[in-house]
Design a protein around this motif. Structure first.
Motif, PDB file in Angstrom:
ATOM      1  N   LEU A 127       0.843   5.366   8.872  1.00 19.88           N
ATOM      2  CA  LEU A 127       1.440   4.052   8.669  1.00 19.88           C
ATOM      3  C   LEU A 127       1.174   3.675   7.216  1.00 19.88           C
ATOM      4  O   LEU A 127       0.163   4.074   6.646  1.00 19.88           O
ATOM      5  N   ARG A 128       2.074   2.883   6.631  1.00 21.14           N
ATOM      6  CA  ARG A 128       1.915   2.511   5.226  1.00 21.14           C
ATOM      7  C   ARG A 128       2.350   1.075   5.030  1.00 21.14           C
ATOM      8  O   ARG A 128       3.286   0.605   5.661  1.00 21.14           O
ATOM      9  N   ALA A 129       1.676   0.384   4.132  1.00 22.51           N
ATOM     10  CA  ALA A 129       2.064  -0.956   3.688  1.00 22.51           C
ATOM     11  C   ALA A 129       2.158  -0.909   2.178  1.00 22.51           C
ATOM     12  O   ALA A 129       1.340  -0.278   1.511  1.00 22.51           O
ATOM     13  N   CYS A 130       3.179  -1.564   1.632  1.00 20.27           N
ATOM     14  CA  CYS A 130       3.297  -1.642   0.179  1.00 20.27           C
ATOM     15  C   CYS A 130       3.932  -2.977  -0.178  1.00 20.27           C
ATOM     16  O   CYS A 130       4.639  -3.583   0.625  1.00 20.27           O
ATOM     17  N   ASN A 131       3.655  -3.440  -1.404  1.00 25.07           N
ATOM     18  CA  ASN A 131       4.227  -4.714  -1.804  1.00 25.07           C
ATOM     19  C   ASN A 131       5.363  -4.520  -2.784  1.00 25.07           C
ATOM     20  O   ASN A 131       5.347  -3.626  -3.620  1.00 25.07           O
ATOM     21  N   SER A 132       6.382  -5.366  -2.603  1.00 29.10           N
ATOM     22  CA  SER A 132       7.523  -5.385  -3.509  1.00 29.10           C
ATOM     23  C   SER A 132       7.473  -6.714  -4.254  1.00 29.10           C
ATOM     24  O   SER A 132       6.471  -7.423  -4.191  1.00 29.10           O
ATOM     25  N   MET A 133       8.532  -7.079  -4.910  1.00 27.93           N
ATOM     26  CA  MET A 133       8.533  -8.310  -5.701  1.00 27.93           C
ATOM     27  C   MET A 133       8.360  -9.578  -4.862  1.00 27.93           C
ATOM     28  O   MET A 133       7.799 -10.545  -5.333  1.00 27.93           O
ATOM     29  N   GLU A 134       8.861  -9.593  -3.609  1.00 28.04           N
ATOM     30  CA  GLU A 134       8.817 -10.823  -2.818  1.00 28.04           C
ATOM     31  C   GLU A 134       8.313 -10.626  -1.399  1.00 28.04           C
ATOM     32  O   GLU A 134       8.560 -11.455  -0.535  1.00 28.04           O
ATOM     33  N   GLY A 135       7.642  -9.516  -1.124  1.00 29.47           N
ATOM     34  CA  GLY A 135       7.163  -9.333   0.233  1.00 29.47           C
ATOM     35  C   GLY A 135       6.432  -8.022   0.429  1.00 29.47           C
ATOM     36  O   GLY A 135       6.091  -7.327  -0.531  1.00 29.47           O
ATOM     37  N   ILE A 136       6.213  -7.697   1.694  1.00 24.81           N
ATOM     38  CA  ILE A 136       5.501  -6.472   2.058  1.00 24.81           C
ATOM     39  C   ILE A 136       6.371  -5.638   2.990  1.00 24.81           C
ATOM     40  O   ILE A 136       6.928  -6.152   3.966  1.00 24.81           O
TER      41      ILE A 136
END
Length: 177
Positions: A127-136
């Motif tokens: 499983l992976r989580a990453c952040n973008s400019m306005e969310g996850i």
């Protein structure tokens, strides 16, 4: 001789029995969010039996290591709870379903919580989580993240910009269709 024949027939019946059908990946995962002891889950899975025990995890590297939350899906909702109004799970069509969640007493915590749910003991490679400019972005992968097939994608939109960069910055494979 009758015992041996009975065992042989039982083994043959078991071997020819159809394997349990595994749900498609889009029905195997969901986004969960809430506040204190209550919240909801957003998923393509159709849940008909309540309560349904679940475990909510917060994948790395987007989150600090935190223990999983345990709870139960307790009922269907007509729309997502406030914690998931700005969340989505792919694909957009058909629309995902929302269900009410109540955390177990041992998992109860103050403040907001969020993460992803894997139903039916779905065991992705990672499983992976990453952040973008306005969310996850939350994703499930068949093997190593970004190098194997992506099985599932969910997104929490924050309605404000967040800092990207570092080990949790999203790559195109995290969100590409």
């Amino acid at each position: 001789m009758q015992t041996v024949l009975a065992v042989f027939l039982a083994m043959g019946a078991a071997a020819s029995a159809p394997a349990a059908k595994q749900a498609p990946a889009r029905e195997s995962y969901g986004l969960a969010g809430g506040r204190e002891q209550v919240g909801c889950v957003l998923t393509h899975r159709k849940i008909t039996r309540f309560p349904l025990p679940i475990t909510i995890v917060t994948p790395q590297p987007g989150y600090d290591a935190s223990p999983p939350l345990r709870g139960q899906v307790v009922s269907a909702l007509s729309k997502p709870c406030k914690s998931l109004t700005s969340a989505s799970v792919d694909p957009d069509e058909p629309a995902a379903k929302a269900y009410a969640v109540r955390l177990d007493k041992a998992s109860w915590q103050e403040g907001s919580w969020s993460g992803m749910v894997a139903f039916d003991a779905a065991a992705p490679g990672s499983l992976r989580a990453c952040n973008s400019m306005e969310g996850i972005h939350l994703t499930a992968w068949k093997g190593k993240p970004l190098r194997s097939a992506r099985l599932w994608h969910g997104y929490f939109w924050f309605d404000y910009e967040v800092e990207s960069g570092g080990p949790s910055e999203c790559r195109e494979r995290d969100y590409a269709e």
